[in-house]
Motif scaffolding. Sequence first.
Motif, mmCIF file in Angstrom:
data_model
loop_
_atom_site.group_PDB
_atom_site.id
_atom_site.type_symbol
_atom_site.label_atom_id
_atom_site.label_comp_id
_atom_site.label_asym_id
_atom_site.label_seq_id
_atom_site.Cartn_x
_atom_site.Cartn_y
_atom_site.Cartn_z
ATOM 1 N N ASP A 86 0.831 -1.213 0.000
ATOM 2 C CA ASP A 86 0.000 0.000 0.000
ATOM 3 C C ASP A 86 0.860 1.255 0.000
ATOM 4 O O ASP A 86 0.478 2.276 -0.575
ATOM 5 C CB ASP A 86 -0.932 -0.007 1.209
ATOM 6 N N ALA A 87 2.033 1.172 0.609
ATOM 7 C CA ALA A 87 2.928 2.338 0.657
ATOM 8 C C ALA A 87 3.659 2.510 -0.664
ATOM 9 O O ALA A 87 4.316 3.545 -0.871
ATOM 10 C CB ALA A 87 3.918 2.177 1.803
ATOM 11 N N GLY A 88 3.602 1.516 -1.550
ATOM 12 C CA GLY A 88 4.245 1.618 -2.853
ATOM 13 C C GLY A 88 5.659 1.084 -2.856
ATOM 14 O O GLY A 88 6.363 1.228 -3.850
ATOM 15 N N VAL A 89 6.101 0.485 -1.752
ATOM 16 C CA VAL A 89 7.454 -0.058 -1.689
ATOM 17 C C VAL A 89 7.541 -1.340 -2.529
ATOM 18 O O VAL A 89 8.551 -1.589 -3.183
ATOM 19 C CB VAL A 89 7.866 -0.340 -0.220
ATOM 20 N N LEU A 90 6.471 -2.155 -2.510
ATOM 21 C CA LEU A 90 6.441 -3.395 -3.281
ATOM 22 C C LEU A 90 5.454 -3.289 -4.427
ATOM 23 O O LEU A 90 4.394 -2.674 -4.285
ATOM 24 C CB LEU A 90 6.003 -4.574 -2.391
ATOM 25 N N SER A 91 5.809 -3.872 -5.580
ATOM 26 C CA SER A 91 4.859 -3.931 -6.690
ATOM 27 C C SER A 91 3.894 -5.085 -6.427
ATOM 28 O O SER A 91 4.098 -5.906 -5.530
ATOM 29 C CB SER A 91 5.611 -4.137 -8.013
ATOM 30 N N ASP A 92 2.846 -5.150 -7.226
ATOM 31 C CA ASP A 92 1.872 -6.232 -7.049
ATOM 32 C C ASP A 92 2.515 -7.604 -7.276
ATOM 33 O O ASP A 92 2.189 -8.569 -6.575
ATOM 34 C CB ASP A 92 0.691 -6.045 -8.000
ATOM 35 N N ILE A 93 3.411 -7.716 -8.233
ATOM 36 C CA ILE A 93 4.072 -8.998 -8.525
ATOM 37 C C ILE A 93 4.966 -9.401 -7.353
ATOM 38 O O ILE A 93 4.950 -10.557 -6.912
ATOM 39 C CB ILE A 93 4.883 -8.899 -9.838
ATOM 40 N N GLU A 94 5.739 -8.431 -6.827
ATOM 41 C CA GLU A 94 6.597 -8.734 -5.680
ATOM 42 C C GLU A 94 5.753 -9.140 -4.467
ATOM 43 O O GLU A 94 6.117 -10.048 -3.715
ATOM 44 C CB GLU A 94 7.463 -7.532 -5.318
ATOM 45 N N GLU A 96 2.793 -10.660 -4.518
ATOM 46 C CA GLU A 96 2.283 -12.017 -4.731
ATOM 47 C C GLU A 96 3.368 -13.072 -4.484
ATOM 48 O O GLU A 96 3.098 -14.110 -3.873
ATOM 49 C CB GLU A 96 1.718 -12.162 -6.153
ATOM 50 N N VAL A 97 4.582 -12.799 -4.951
ATOM 51 C CA VAL A 97 5.685 -13.741 -4.763
ATOM 52 C C VAL A 97 5.963 -13.928 -3.276
ATOM 53 O O VAL A 97 6.085 -15.051 -2.773
ATOM 54 C CB VAL A 97 6.943 -13.263 -5.514
ATOM 55 N N GLN A 98 6.051 -12.813 -2.546
ATOM 56 C CA GLN A 98 6.336 -12.887 -1.115
ATOM 57 C C GLN A 98 5.183 -13.532 -0.337
ATOM 58 O O GLN A 98 5.410 -14.276 0.610
ATOM 59 C CB GLN A 98 6.650 -11.498 -0.560
ATOM 60 N N LYS A 99 3.956 -13.234 -0.750
ATOM 61 C CA LYS A 99 2.792 -13.819 -0.080
ATOM 62 C C LYS A 99 2.800 -15.344 -0.255
ATOM 63 O O LYS A 99 2.572 -16.085 0.726
ATOM 64 C CB LYS A 99 1.500 -13.223 -0.666
ATOM 65 N N ASN A 100 3.076 -15.825 -1.457
ATOM 66 C CA ASN A 100 3.134 -17.274 -1.697
ATOM 67 C C ASN A 100 4.258 -17.923 -0.899
ATOM 68 O O ASN A 100 4.101 -19.040 -0.375
ATOM 69 C CB ASN A 100 3.298 -17.575 -3.187
ATOM 70 N N ARG A 101 5.388 -17.220 -0.791
ATOM 71 C CA ARG A 101 6.507 -17.767 -0.016
ATOM 72 C C ARG A 101 6.121 -17.911 1.451
ATOM 73 O O ARG A 101 6.405 -18.927 2.101
ATOM 74 C CB ARG A 101 7.725 -16.855 -0.145
ATOM 75 N N ILE A 102 5.428 -16.919 1.993
ATOM 76 C CA ILE A 102 4.999 -16.977 3.406
ATOM 77 C C ILE A 102 3.961 -18.079 3.613
ATOM 78 O O ILE A 102 4.025 -18.837 4.575
ATOM 79 C CB ILE A 102 4.468 -15.603 3.854
#
Length: 105
Positions: A86-94, A96-102
């Motif tokens: 939401d702060a714009g530090v991560l893109s939507d793709i980044e 999703e990748v991090q969410k799947n890893r968690i």
Amino acid sequence: MPGLIRGVARTAVIAGTATSVSNRVSRRQAGRWAAQDQQQQAPAAPPPPPQYAAPEPAYAPPPPAAAPADMDAKLAQLAQLGSLRDAGVLSDIEFEVQKNRILTS
């Protein structure tokens, strides 16, 4: 003459009895020998394999249940990840990748 006939008759009876006994012994011995020959000629069949009880199936132990603290940590990471997106530090793709890893760890 009666003594002669009696002697001949007695000899005939004894000879007949001896012949009968001899024939019976011969037949019995021949039968035994034939049975022994059959047993020696016939190959001995191997004994049947022993029957064992089937082993109990071994099951893998169940995986340990996820500890509630572990789930709380994952939820906290996902919340932090959402705030970074939401702060714009991560893109939507980044994100999703991090969410799947968690979620898969």
